[in-house]
Design a protein around this motif. Structure first.
Motif, mmCIF file in Angstrom:
data_model
loop_
_atom_site.group_PDB
_atom_site.id
_atom_site.type_symbol
_atom_site.label_atom_id
_atom_site.label_comp_id
_atom_site.label_asym_id
_atom_site.label_seq_id
_atom_site.Cartn_x
_atom_site.Cartn_y
_atom_site.Cartn_z
ATOM 1 N N PHE A 202 0.823 -1.173 0.108
ATOM 2 C CA PHE A 202 -0.122 -0.039 0.045
ATOM 3 C C PHE A 202 0.792 1.181 -0.085
ATOM 4 O O PHE A 202 0.717 2.272 -0.793
ATOM 5 N N ILE A 203 2.051 1.293 0.800
ATOM 6 C CA ILE A 203 2.561 2.396 0.885
ATOM 7 C C ILE A 203 3.552 2.768 -0.298
ATOM 8 O O ILE A 203 3.583 3.727 -0.787
ATOM 9 N N ASN A 204 4.148 1.683 -0.716
ATOM 10 C CA ASN A 204 5.096 1.698 -2.039
ATOM 11 C C ASN A 204 4.033 2.138 -3.275
ATOM 12 O O ASN A 204 4.493 3.059 -4.052
ATOM 13 N N GLU A 205 2.772 1.697 -3.287
ATOM 14 C CA GLU A 205 1.906 2.396 -4.559
ATOM 15 C C GLU A 205 1.567 3.631 -3.960
ATOM 16 O O GLU A 205 1.454 4.201 -5.053
ATOM 17 N N GLY A 206 1.309 3.948 -2.876
ATOM 18 C CA GLY A 206 1.135 5.220 -2.533
ATOM 19 C C GLY A 206 1.966 6.374 -2.889
ATOM 20 O O GLY A 206 1.830 7.398 -3.389
ATOM 21 N N VAL A 207 3.338 5.856 -2.491
ATOM 22 C CA VAL A 207 4.456 6.914 -2.877
ATOM 23 C C VAL A 207 4.568 7.125 -4.257
ATOM 24 O O VAL A 207 4.725 8.185 -4.818
ATOM 25 N N GLU B 145 14.762 4.959 1.588
ATOM 26 C CA GLU B 145 14.286 5.734 0.379
ATOM 27 C C GLU B 145 13.091 6.523 0.558
ATOM 28 O O GLU B 145 12.965 7.738 -0.187
ATOM 29 N N ILE B 146 12.156 5.964 1.205
ATOM 30 C CA ILE B 146 10.831 6.692 1.499
ATOM 31 C C ILE B 146 10.903 7.973 2.182
ATOM 32 O O ILE B 146 10.349 9.041 2.020
ATOM 33 N N ARG B 147 11.947 7.930 3.221
ATOM 34 C CA ARG B 147 12.287 9.136 3.956
ATOM 35 C C ARG B 147 12.916 10.160 3.104
ATOM 36 O O ARG B 147 12.587 11.333 3.247
ATOM 37 N N ASP B 148 13.611 9.678 2.105
ATOM 38 C CA ASP B 148 14.275 10.643 1.252
ATOM 39 C C ASP B 148 13.113 11.358 0.353
ATOM 40 O O ASP B 148 13.099 12.718 0.203
ATOM 41 N N ILE B 149 12.313 10.527 -0.276
ATOM 42 C CA ILE B 149 11.107 11.181 -0.902
ATOM 43 C C ILE B 149 10.244 12.051 -0.132
ATOM 44 O O ILE B 149 9.923 13.086 -0.733
#
Length: 206
Positions: free
Chosen positions: A86-91, A135-139
């Motif tokens: 869910f989170i990967n798709e949301g990002v 990577e998510i934090r960087d984004i």
């Protein structure tokens, strides 16, 4: 004995012409008055419709943003590692919505559009595992940065919303699994949606 020819007098035609002309003029005046009344009534209706339209808050029509808002408001999908998926798709959807707003609202701002392109590239390079929190934090940090640039260039009063995104981004911890901080990341995604909706709205708040 001479015959006397009696010639009947012809009735004059002009009275009939006057009557017909009067009838035509009356009919024309009636039609003209009706048309004017309809125009006035139509104008009033148009004004009422315009007032009603103006009283409705203007909303965005961005397809990618609409898709993103629908996605983050839906329940997380079931299956293995539903939170990570869910989170990967949301990002990824967030990055597409950001790019769309950048193109629509800031088409001549090369800096904002470059930032948007970079965020989208980062989102599509996300590793499909539970250890991609770095990577998510960087984004997330890059998203907070571009929101700051958009706020400055839009002139809208969205300081609190942008600050909320910044705080959410700072709460995402590196070297920690996504599953253990799904709430923090989900908050970031939802707050980003709030900022994008404000930026996409037609009204300009200074």
């Amino acid at each position: 004995m001479a015959e006397i020819h009696i010639q009947k007098k012809k009735r004059p035609v002009w009275p009939w012409i006057l009557i017909i002309a009067a009838v035509l003029i009356a009919a024309w005046l009636l039609v003209e008055n009706t048309r004017v009344d309809e125009q006035i009534a139509g104008g009033l209706k148009d004004e009422q419709k315009e007032e009603e339209y103006n009283s409705i808050p203007k909303t965005h029509s961005s397809a990618m943003l609409n898709d993103y808002i629908r996605f983050i408001n839906e329940e997380q999908p079931s299956g293995s590692n539903p939170n990570k998926d869910f989170i990967n798709e949301g990002v990824k959807k967030l990055s597409m919505a950001i790019s769309e707003i950048a193109e629509e609202k800031f088409p001549r701002n090369s800096e904002i559009n470059s930032q948007a392109d970079l965020i989208q590239k980062k989102s599509y390079n996300l590793r499909d595992d539970s250890k991609n929190s770095n990577e998510i934090r960087d984004i997330a940090v890059s998203t907070a940065d571009i929101f700051g640039s958009m706020r400055k260039n839009s002139g809208k009063n969205i300081d609190s919303e942008v600050s909320a995104v910044r705080n959410s981004a700072d709460k995402i911890v590196i070297n920690k699994s996504v599953e253990k901080q799904q709430n923090e990341i989900t908050d970031f995604l939802k707050q980003s949606g709030d900022v994008l909706q404000r930026l996409a709205a037609d009204d300009k708040e200074v």
